[in-house]
Design an enzyme around this catalytic site. Structure first.
Site, PDB file in Angstrom:
ATOM      1  N   SER A 101     -14.231 -14.642   4.084  1.00  0.00           N
ATOM      2  CA  SER A 101     -13.112 -15.568   3.890  1.00  0.00           C
ATOM      3  C   SER A 101     -12.057 -15.247   4.929  1.00  0.00           C
ATOM      4  CB  SER A 101     -12.520 -15.378   2.486  1.00  0.00           C
ATOM      5  OG  SER A 101     -11.255 -16.005   2.406  1.00  0.00           O
ATOM      6  N   LEU A 143     -11.937 -18.623  12.122  1.00  0.00           N
ATOM      7  CA  LEU A 143     -13.373 -18.818  11.847  1.00  0.00           C
ATOM      8  C   LEU A 143     -14.133 -17.499  11.746  1.00  0.00           C
ATOM      9  CD1 LEU A 143     -14.060 -21.852  14.222  1.00  0.00           C
ATOM     10  CD2 LEU A 143     -13.436 -21.887  11.791  1.00  0.00           C
ATOM     11  N   HIS A 144     -15.100 -17.471  10.828  1.00  0.00           N
ATOM     12  CA  HIS A 144     -15.963 -16.302  10.622  1.00  0.00           C
ATOM     13  C   HIS A 144     -17.390 -16.800  10.429  1.00  0.00           C
ATOM     14  CE1 HIS A 144     -15.758 -17.581   6.470  1.00  0.00           C
ATOM     15  NE2 HIS A 144     -14.440 -17.451   6.477  1.00  0.00           N
ATOM     16  N   ARG A 170      -9.086 -15.260   4.398  1.00  0.00           N
ATOM     17  CA  ARG A 170      -8.071 -14.484   3.681  1.00  0.00           C
ATOM     18  C   ARG A 170      -8.389 -12.988   3.630  1.00  0.00           C
ATOM     19  NH1 ARG A 170      -4.496 -17.691   0.771  1.00  0.00           N
ATOM     20  NH2 ARG A 170      -5.121 -19.868   0.681  1.00  0.00           N
ATOM     21  N   GLY A 216     -19.154 -17.279   7.909  1.00  0.00           N
ATOM     22  CA  GLY A 216     -19.315 -18.299   6.854  1.00  0.00           C
ATOM     23  C   GLY A 216     -19.132 -19.691   7.433  1.00  0.00           C
ATOM     24  N   HIS A 217     -18.064 -19.864   8.205  1.00  0.00           N
ATOM     25  CA  HIS A 217     -17.859 -21.154   8.878  1.00  0.00           C
ATOM     26  C   HIS A 217     -19.020 -21.449   9.827  1.00  0.00           C
ATOM     27  CE1 HIS A 217     -13.477 -19.974   8.219  1.00  0.00           C
ATOM     28  NE2 HIS A 217     -13.536 -21.147   7.622  1.00  0.00           N
ATOM     29  N   GLN A 219     -14.156 -26.835  -5.112  1.00  0.00           N
ATOM     30  CA  GLN A 219     -13.767 -27.721  -4.003  1.00  0.00           C
ATOM     31  C   GLN A 219     -14.932 -28.648  -3.643  1.00  0.00           C
ATOM     32  OE1 GLN A 219     -11.473 -26.512  -0.399  1.00  0.00           O
ATOM     33  NE2 GLN A 219     -13.461 -26.494   0.579  1.00  0.00           N
TER      34      GLN A 219
END
Ligand code: AMP
Length: 280
Positions: A184, A32-33, A186, A35-36, A152
């Site tokens: 992200s 989690l970051h 990623r 953004g989440h 998405q």
């Protein structure tokens, strides 16, 4: 915060939470970051209770090394969720979600296979299949998805519409790092030179946005993005698609209304995606 590793535990907790009022749900793959956290904060603020799932969904990964390398940080994730005021986290293993004799998949037959779906065959089918299963385990009132993963979001909205899921899909703006790179999970997989190069996605999108705002057509904006990404030797352009936000049809020429430029760029083994919405 309840930590539920089985469907049964999660259903029990969710049944109780639903008796207290509205329920918000944020499906994630963890690591989690901020953004989440933006999605989670909305879910906490706008509902009586909020729950999160953390499940690295094998069905949406094209190859097993991408799945194996996906970052995982359960303890840190739980700390973030507790701090945000989340009431329960669902952390199933793959066997809780899938069985070897499963026959049922969920697919938005057109939307899943155009635009970014062509870069990642089967990816969106994996997403809809898991989100449908999660919605059946967690029958929330509202579910939160990021605009960063724009296609998405469209695929989930279509699935919810077509299958009459009684959940409202809420879209949340993209959260970026200070240098403009969309956050992200990623990003943690990028080497240092790749991480330094990665904000090129945002730079290209901003250049195209300015051009569109000054009256250029979409084809010129796409050329600008292509040329900008090509200046970065570590980046390989995978897809650019400009769509109408209302219809999710390809936009061409000089459209009016809200459009979204969706960009996907490979850095070594890591595929990054980003988007920019713009009203003309
Ligand atoms: P993931 O864990 O990557 O599957 O993402 C879970 C949810 O968080 C998805 O709805 C994503 O679109 C959303 N998300 C991921 N990164 C961001 C970001 N930088 N800003 C806003 N939402 C995001």
């Amino acid at each position: 915060m309840h930590v539920c590793r089985t469907k049964l535990e999660m259903r029990r907790v969710v049944t109780k939470l639903l008796q207290e009022g509205s329920l918000g749900f944020v499906p994630t793959m963890g690591a989690l970051h901020e953004g989440h956290v933006a999605l989670i904060n909305k879910a906490v603020e706008c509902n009586s209770n909020a729950v999160v799932s953390i499940f690295v969904n094998p069905a949406q990964f094209g190859n097993s090394s991408d799945l194996d390398n996906y970052p995982r940080s359960e303890a840190a994730d739980f700390a973030i969720l507790r701090k945000a005021g989340v009431k329960a986290v669902f952390v199933p293993n793959a066997g809780e979600i899938y069985s070897s004799d499963d026959e049922t998949i969920v697919e938005t037959t057109t939307l899943a296979n155009i635009f970014h779906g062509q870069v990642r065959p089967g990816h969106f089918r994996g997403v809809t299949t898991v989100v449908a299963r999660l919605f059946n385990i967690i029958p929330a009132d509202r579910a939160y998805f990021g605009k960063k993963d724009y296609q998405q979001l469209a695929v989930i909205q279509k699935m919810v519409h077509d299958l009459h899921f009684p959940v409202k899909v809420e879209a949340v703006e993209t959260v970026r790092d200070v240098d403009g790179l969309a956050l992200s999970s990623r990003n943690a997989l990028l080497s240092q030179p790749q991480r330094i190069a990665a904000p090129i996605l945002n730079v290209a999108l901003i250049k195209a946005e300015l051009q569109l705002l000054s009256g250029a057509n979409i084809e010129a904006a796409i050329t600008t993005i292509t040329n900008t990404i090509e200046t970065e030797p570590l980046a390989e352009l995978k897809a650019i698609d400009v769509v109408s936000a209302d219809t999710f049809q390809l936009a061409t020429g000089k459209p009016t209304g809200t459009i979204c430029t969706m960009l996907s760029v490979q850095f070594g083994e890591v595929l990054l995606i980003d988007q920019k919405e713009l009203t003309l």
